[in-house]
Design a protein around this motif. Structure first.
Motif, mmCIF file in Angstrom:
data_model
loop_
_atom_site.group_PDB
_atom_site.id
_atom_site.type_symbol
_atom_site.label_atom_id
_atom_site.label_comp_id
_atom_site.label_asym_id
_atom_site.label_seq_id
_atom_site.Cartn_x
_atom_site.Cartn_y
_atom_site.Cartn_z
ATOM 1 N N SER A 95 0.827 -1.210 0.000
ATOM 2 C CA SER A 95 0.000 0.000 0.000
ATOM 3 C C SER A 95 0.858 1.255 0.000
ATOM 4 C CB SER A 95 -0.918 0.013 1.220
ATOM 5 O OG SER A 95 -1.815 -1.061 1.172
ATOM 6 N N ILE A 96 1.885 1.280 0.807
ATOM 7 C CA ILE A 96 2.764 2.448 0.880
ATOM 8 C C ILE A 96 3.487 2.653 -0.446
ATOM 9 C CG2 ILE A 96 4.860 3.344 1.970
ATOM 10 C CD1 ILE A 96 3.823 2.104 4.592
ATOM 11 N N SER A 97 3.973 1.573 -1.045
ATOM 12 C CA SER A 97 4.666 1.722 -2.330
ATOM 13 C C SER A 97 3.703 2.190 -3.423
ATOM 14 C CB SER A 97 5.353 0.429 -2.726
ATOM 15 O OG SER A 97 4.416 -0.581 -2.967
ATOM 16 N N SER A 98 2.463 1.734 -3.388
ATOM 17 C CA SER A 98 1.469 2.197 -4.358
ATOM 18 C C SER A 98 1.166 3.678 -4.163
ATOM 19 C CB SER A 98 0.175 1.395 -4.230
ATOM 20 O OG SER A 98 0.397 0.052 -4.535
ATOM 21 N N LEU A 99 1.073 4.107 -2.931
ATOM 22 C CA LEU A 99 0.819 5.516 -2.640
ATOM 23 C C LEU A 99 1.969 6.388 -3.115
ATOM 24 C CD1 LEU A 99 -0.986 7.625 -1.255
ATOM 25 C CD2 LEU A 99 0.282 7.169 0.848
ATOM 26 N N ILE A 100 3.182 5.972 -2.854
ATOM 27 C CA ILE A 100 4.358 6.724 -3.299
ATOM 28 C C ILE A 100 4.382 6.795 -4.824
ATOM 29 C CG2 ILE A 100 6.880 6.660 -3.425
ATOM 30 C CD1 ILE A 100 6.827 5.562 -0.538
ATOM 31 N N SER A 101 4.081 5.706 -5.482
ATOM 32 C CA SER A 101 4.057 5.677 -6.939
ATOM 33 C C SER A 101 3.005 6.644 -7.491
ATOM 34 C CB SER A 101 3.775 4.266 -7.419
ATOM 35 O OG SER A 101 3.656 4.232 -8.805
#
Length: 55
Positions: A16-22
């Motif tokens: 989830s965090i990596s998707s948000l950063i992306s």
């Protein structure tokens, strides 16, 4: 059982965090690209105007 749940939760949070950063990076890069394109179009219009006044 609780260890498995904690591991699944940690993995889900990382995804989830990596998707948000992306998503945030995509928005920022898109705005920069739009700004560059607008500036380029403005420069091209000025160049065209100068070139047409010469002839």
């Amino acid at each position: 059982m609780t260890i498995l749940m904690v591991l699944i939760l940690i993995i889900w949070l990382c995804i989830s965090i990596s998707s948000l950063i992306s998503a945030i990076q995509s928005v920022v890069f898109e705005r920069r690209r739009e700004r560059r394109e607008a500036e380029r179009e403005k420069r091209e219009a000025e160049y065209h105007k100068k070139r047409m006044t010469r002839y």
